[in-house]
Design a protein around this motif. Structure first.
Motif, PDB file in Angstrom:
ATOM      1  N   ILE A   4       0.850  -1.206   0.000  1.00  0.00           N
ATOM      2  CA  ILE A   4       0.000   0.000   0.000  1.00  0.00           C
ATOM      3  C   ILE A   4       0.884   1.253   0.000  1.00  0.00           C
ATOM      4  O   ILE A   4       0.651   2.187  -0.758  1.00  0.00           O
ATOM      5  N   PHE A   5       1.907   1.212   0.827  1.00  0.00           N
ATOM      6  CA  PHE A   5       2.659   2.442   1.030  1.00  0.00           C
ATOM      7  C   PHE A   5       3.528   2.861  -0.170  1.00  0.00           C
ATOM      8  O   PHE A   5       3.495   4.025  -0.586  1.00  0.00           O
ATOM      9  N   THR A   6       4.291   1.917  -0.743  1.00  0.00           N
ATOM     10  CA  THR A   6       5.250   2.317  -1.788  1.00  0.00           C
ATOM     11  C   THR A   6       4.562   2.957  -2.998  1.00  0.00           C
ATOM     12  O   THR A   6       4.991   4.030  -3.446  1.00  0.00           O
ATOM     13  N   LEU A  55      -3.923   6.197   5.190  1.00  0.00           N
ATOM     14  CA  LEU A  55      -3.532   6.269   3.781  1.00  0.00           C
ATOM     15  C   LEU A  55      -4.729   6.565   2.875  1.00  0.00           C
ATOM     16  O   LEU A  55      -4.615   7.319   1.910  1.00  0.00           O
ATOM     17  N   LEU A  56      -5.886   5.998   3.218  1.00  0.00           N
ATOM     18  CA  LEU A  56      -7.085   6.281   2.411  1.00  0.00           C
ATOM     19  C   LEU A  56      -7.429   7.761   2.474  1.00  0.00           C
ATOM     20  O   LEU A  56      -7.800   8.366   1.463  1.00  0.00           O
ATOM     21  N   ILE A  57      -7.274   8.354   3.654  1.00  0.00           N
ATOM     22  CA  ILE A  57      -7.558   9.790   3.779  1.00  0.00           C
ATOM     23  C   ILE A  57      -6.574  10.590   2.935  1.00  0.00           C
ATOM     24  O   ILE A  57      -6.955  11.511   2.214  1.00  0.00           O
ATOM     25  N   ILE A  58      -5.300  10.206   2.985  1.00  0.00           N
ATOM     26  CA  ILE A  58      -4.280  10.931   2.205  1.00  0.00           C
ATOM     27  C   ILE A  58      -4.620  10.866   0.711  1.00  0.00           C
ATOM     28  O   ILE A  58      -4.601  11.877   0.002  1.00  0.00           O
ATOM     29  N   ILE A  59      -4.960   9.673   0.242  1.00  0.00           N
ATOM     30  CA  ILE A  59      -5.279   9.519  -1.187  1.00  0.00           C
ATOM     31  C   ILE A  59      -6.510  10.354  -1.554  1.00  0.00           C
ATOM     32  O   ILE A  59      -6.526  11.062  -2.564  1.00  0.00           O
ATOM     33  N   SER A  60      -7.532  10.279  -0.699  1.00  0.00           N
ATOM     34  CA  SER A  60      -8.763  11.018  -0.998  1.00  0.00           C
ATOM     35  C   SER A  60      -8.494  12.516  -1.030  1.00  0.00           C
ATOM     36  O   SER A  60      -8.983  13.226  -1.917  1.00  0.00           O
ATOM     37  N   ILE A  61      -7.711  12.993  -0.074  1.00  0.00           N
ATOM     38  CA  ILE A  61      -7.395  14.428  -0.052  1.00  0.00           C
ATOM     39  C   ILE A  61      -6.634  14.800  -1.325  1.00  0.00           C
ATOM     40  O   ILE A  61      -6.961  15.788  -2.002  1.00  0.00           O
ATOM     41  N   PHE A  74     -13.333  13.410   9.043  1.00  0.00           N
ATOM     42  CA  PHE A  74     -12.342  12.335   8.939  1.00  0.00           C
ATOM     43  C   PHE A  74     -11.144  12.621   9.843  1.00  0.00           C
ATOM     44  O   PHE A  74     -10.697  11.766  10.598  1.00  0.00           O
ATOM     45  N   CYS A  75     -10.652  13.863   9.727  1.00  0.00           N
ATOM     46  CA  CYS A  75      -9.467  14.247  10.503  1.00  0.00           C
ATOM     47  C   CYS A  75      -9.775  14.189  11.992  1.00  0.00           C
ATOM     48  O   CYS A  75      -8.948  13.754  12.800  1.00  0.00           O
ATOM     49  N   PHE A  76     -10.999  14.617  12.364  1.00  0.00           N
ATOM     50  CA  PHE A  76     -11.413  14.600  13.762  1.00  0.00           C
ATOM     51  C   PHE A  76     -11.387  13.162  14.298  1.00  0.00           C
ATOM     52  O   PHE A  76     -10.847  12.893  15.381  1.00  0.00           O
ATOM     53  N   ILE A  77     -11.983  12.251  13.501  1.00  0.00           N
ATOM     54  CA  ILE A  77     -12.005  10.833  13.919  1.00  0.00           C
ATOM     55  C   ILE A  77     -10.576  10.322  14.057  1.00  0.00           C
ATOM     56  O   ILE A  77     -10.235   9.611  14.995  1.00  0.00           O
ATOM     57  N   LEU A  78      -9.754  10.737  13.099  1.00  0.00           N
ATOM     58  CA  LEU A  78      -8.361  10.292  13.114  1.00  0.00           C
ATOM     59  C   LEU A  78      -7.634  10.765  14.371  1.00  0.00           C
ATOM     60  O   LEU A  78      -6.911   9.999  15.011  1.00  0.00           O
ATOM     61  N   VAL A  79      -7.890  12.024  14.737  1.00  0.00           N
ATOM     62  CA  VAL A  79      -7.253  12.572  15.942  1.00  0.00           C
ATOM     63  C   VAL A  79      -7.735  11.802  17.170  1.00  0.00           C
ATOM     64  O   VAL A  79      -6.943  11.404  18.028  1.00  0.00           O
ATOM     65  N   LEU A  80      -9.065  11.554  17.233  1.00  0.00           N
ATOM     66  CA  LEU A  80      -9.616  10.804  18.368  1.00  0.00           C
ATOM     67  C   LEU A  80      -8.980   9.419  18.447  1.00  0.00           C
ATOM     68  O   LEU A  80      -8.620   8.938  19.513  1.00  0.00           O
ATOM     69  N   TYR A  81      -8.858   8.811  17.259  1.00  0.00           N
ATOM     70  CA  TYR A  81      -8.296   7.470  17.210  1.00  0.00           C
ATOM     71  C   TYR A  81      -6.844   7.480  17.700  1.00  0.00           C
ATOM     72  O   TYR A  81      -6.426   6.602  18.456  1.00  0.00           O
ATOM     73  N   PHE A 101      -5.342   1.367  11.578  1.00  0.00           N
ATOM     74  CA  PHE A 101      -4.949   2.763  11.668  1.00  0.00           C
ATOM     75  C   PHE A 101      -4.233   3.202  10.384  1.00  0.00           C
ATOM     76  O   PHE A 101      -4.517   4.248   9.816  1.00  0.00           O
ATOM     77  N   TYR A 102      -3.356   2.340   9.921  1.00  0.00           N
ATOM     78  CA  TYR A 102      -2.526   2.617   8.750  1.00  0.00           C
ATOM     79  C   TYR A 102      -3.379   2.757   7.486  1.00  0.00           C
ATOM     80  O   TYR A 102      -3.220   3.706   6.705  1.00  0.00           O
ATOM     81  N   ILE A 103      -4.344   1.846   7.330  1.00  0.00           N
ATOM     82  CA  ILE A 103      -5.190   1.880   6.131  1.00  0.00           C
ATOM     83  C   ILE A 103      -6.061   3.131   6.118  1.00  0.00           C
ATOM     84  O   ILE A 103      -6.163   3.830   5.104  1.00  0.00           O
ATOM     85  N   ILE A 104      -6.652   3.459   7.283  1.00  0.00           N
ATOM     86  CA  ILE A 104      -7.502   4.658   7.369  1.00  0.00           C
ATOM     87  C   ILE A 104      -6.693   5.894   6.985  1.00  0.00           C
ATOM     88  O   ILE A 104      -7.111   6.714   6.167  1.00  0.00           O
TER      89      ILE A 104
END
Lengths: 439, 232
Positions: free
Chosen positions: A87-89, A169-175, A202-209, A164-167
């Motif tokens: 996923i990352f590379t 990266l998905l946010i990064i791609i979507s942004i 999304f970012c809020f959930i991420l921060v909470l997480y 955590f990692y998948i969430i």
């Protein structure tokens, strides 16, 4: 005619981009690319066709996401890597391509004063821009620092949990996807606002997480801090037993010598004196300790008592006989850890205060009162105590690097309704009472 | 009247204590009432809870059902003015901390010069019952136990809006009002200023011209107003 030219231009551009992408993957993996390898050729052709199809068929809002997913699959196929690396590379290389694209467009627009919007619509210019982007990307991927960053992030990701990692990266791609669309196409302002709210959420959930993860981490870390402390205490106890053993050996030697020329019942008098002096004291302490409910508290207090003894502080230990009747089994493991921490801080503070004094007295009492187990630690004091400040972070009567223990105690009791700490001050004695609701 | 409460599980020791107390009190011609217990039973606990003044407890440290230390703690929860004397064979209880913590007068070794030590302790106890008063107040999770004779003066900190109790050894700031605290004290405290009461027993000198009050430990304050000057 225009459509054919456009398709040819796109095909050449995507062929170039995909070749360079696969090349970059090899470079990041510190491997030589084999251009004649059938797998690589299939991958390049497949990705080129898919990327053109993606451009024409897939909606703008998920275009980058969809091509990224295809890239991930191809990477997995080519390198047989684990899911995190797969996923990352590709995302990392996509990100580098975005940087290259941004630099090229800015250069064209600012230095050469070209109208980039018009250029994008010109097929030849489009192909040339993509070539420039590929070249810049090639330069970037050859910079050792870029490869080192990739390597470091990969190492870090390996330690995080998958969800955590998948969430993330998905946010990064979507942004990245939305930002790119916003650059090239005009988006309805209402839609943009909805997307922004979505991202904020999304970012809020991420921060909470991440807070939750941090809190779990702290809990585990604290648990192991206590474990290390306990191990140190066991080492202290081992040292004490080593000294005791040594003393016992000397005593036996002395008795042996006395046996050679035994006069006036010397041996029995000597043995009697030792039993009185040594064993009665130890027995008394151990009988007292046995009244404390087990489950961590007993060992914690015992190790503190050893510390008090090693500092040559005169102490009294008073344990209510009723204490035998309760057990702390109903209390959470976390609360027991917290209680041990509080006891540690309070007794350590008392020891530190007493170490400065000539007369050193301490009293530890454990007693029951209205469903509360109270542990009272009292000591004589001489320094002037500003009692209303003692729980403030950094307040101390002992100088630098002190004053954080009671602030920690305050934090613990604020987060746990079953625990409370009260303070008593009289002319010569400072006392702290830890109250534990055990029912 | 003095109330003497005796508890000892050993019959011989108990009778010895009763006899010595009777002789002492008769010699001093003091009216007293004695309560005798073999153990810290329900009746004993009820007596702790009963509001009678001038109590002197003579407590055995170890009895089958409870420790004298725990009982002393229980007594102190109820009242801080009664006198506690421990009867024990445990020399180590001379510990200053324990003594202050439970505010007991003395511990008497039952096997070492018992008679004269008990007489001394009872003498001291009677003196203390005449003069000793303790101020015990709770303020935001902190309990202060202050011997009233240690207080020099009580004043108001208008900046922090708190009451300051100045003792020989500390300056205690509490959230109680000045009137609340004065209500807990006896008439040895006199007003010298709108926001100050002093302990008359600790007063050494009053300089009415320069409005300076000097206490017996050398400390001075200038909280003396014209309105209250004549009463000092």
């Amino acid at each position: 005619m225009n459509l054919i030219a456009e398709i040819i231009s796109k095909l050449l551009s995507s062929e170039l981009m995909m070749t360079i992408t696969i090349f970059s993957w090899y470079k990041l993996n510190n491997k030589q690319i084999n251009v004649k390898s059938i797998n690589n050729i299939i991958a390049i052709i497949f990705l080129s066709i898919i990327s053109i199809a993606n451009f024409y068929i897939v909606n703008n809002f998920i275009r980058i996401l969809s091509i990224t997913i295809i890239l991930i699959i191809v990477y997995k196929f080519l390198f047989k890597a684990n899911i995190k690396e797969s996923i990352f590379t590709p995302i990392y290389t996509q990100f580098l391509i975005m940087i290259s694209e941004t630099i090229v467009i800015i250069l064209l627009a600012t230095i050469l004063k070209l109208n980039t919007e018009d250029l994008i619509n010109l097929f030849i210019a489009n192909f040339l821009i993509n070539t420039a982007i590929s070249l810049l990307f090639c330069i970037l991927i050859n910079i050792p620092l870029i490869r080192k960053i990739h390597h470091l992030i990969l190492k870090y990701i390996d330690k995080t949990n998958n969800k955590f990692y998948i969430i993330l990266l998905l946010i990064i791609i979507s942004i990245a996807n939305i930002i790119t669309i916003n650059t090239y196409y005009k988006i309805d302002i209402r839609l943009l606002m909805i997307i922004n709210v979505g991202f904020t959420l999304f970012c809020f959930i991420l921060v909470l997480y991440s807070f939750k993860t941090q809190s779990n981490y702290n809990k585990v870390s604290n648990k192991y801090d206590i474990a290390i402390k306990s191990l140190n205490n066991y080492e202290d106890m081992m040292n004490k037993y080593k000294i005791d053993n040594h003393e016992n050996k000397n005593i036996l030697k002395a008795i042996g010598l006395m046996a050679i020329n035994n006069k006036d019942n010397e041996i029995s008098k000597y043995v009697e004196a030792i039993v009185k002096e040594k064993y009665e004291i130890n027995d008394k302490l151990l009988i007292q300790m046995s009244k404390i409910p087990s489950g961590g508290l007993r060992a914690s207090i015992y190790s503190e008592i050893l510390k008090i003894e090693s500092c040559k502080i005169k102490y009294e230990l008073n344990i209510d006989q009723q204490l035998k009747m309760i057990d702390l089994i109903e209390l959470d493991h976390e609360i027991i850890i917290d209680i041990c921490k509080i006891i540690g801080v309070i007794i350590d503070n008392a020891i530190e205060e007493l170490n400065e004094l000539k007369e050193k007295y301490m009293n530890i009492s454990l007693y029951l009162e209205n469903n509360f187990l109270n542990i009272k630690v009292s000591n004589n004091y001489e320094s002037r105590i500003e009692i209303d400040k003692i729980f403030n972070e950094g307040y101390t009567t002992k100088g630098n690097s002190h004053g954080y223990g009671l602030a920690l105690v305050k934090k613990i009791i604020e987060s746990n309704s079953r625990l409370s700490v009260t303070t008593e001050l009289s002319k010569e004695v400072f006392s702290q009472i830890i109250s534990i609701k055990y029912k | 009247m003095i109330n003497i409460i005796i508890c000892d599980d050993n019959k011989k020791d108990r009778e010895n204590v009763i006899k010595k107390v009777e002789i002492f009190m008769t010699n001093r011609k003091i009216e007293y009432k004695k309560y005798v217990f073999e153990d810290y039973d329900k009746k004993f606990i009820n007596l702790i809870d009963t509001k009678i003044s001038s109590k002197i407890y003579l407590l055995d440290i170890e009895t089958p059902s409870a420790s004298g230390i725990d009982i002393a703690r229980r007594i102190r929860k109820k009242d801080v003015d009664s006198i506690i004397i421990f009867l024990t064979g445990h020399e180590e209880l001379g510990n200053i901390v324990l003594k202050n913590d439970l505010m007991f007068l003395s511990f008497i070794n039952k096997f070492d010069d018992f008679g004269s030590r008990l007489n001394n302790s009872l003498n001291k106890a009677l003196d203390l019952l005449k003069t000793r008063k303790i101020l015990r107040l709770n303020d935001r999770n902190i309990t202060y136990t202050i011997d009233i004779s240690d207080i020099l003066y009580i004043t108001k900190d208008s900046y922090e809006r708190r009451t300051i109790i100045k003792t020989d050894y500390n300056e205690i700031k509490v959230n109680h009002s000045l009137n609340e605290i004065i209500g807990m004290l006896d008439n040895r405290f006199i007003q010298t200023h709108r926001a100050c009461y002093i302990n008359n027993d600790r007063l050494r000198k009053v300089d009415k011209t320069n409005k300076i009050i000097t206490f017996d430990n050398g400390e001075t304050i200038d909280l003396l107003s014209d309105k209250y000057k004549k009463d000092v």
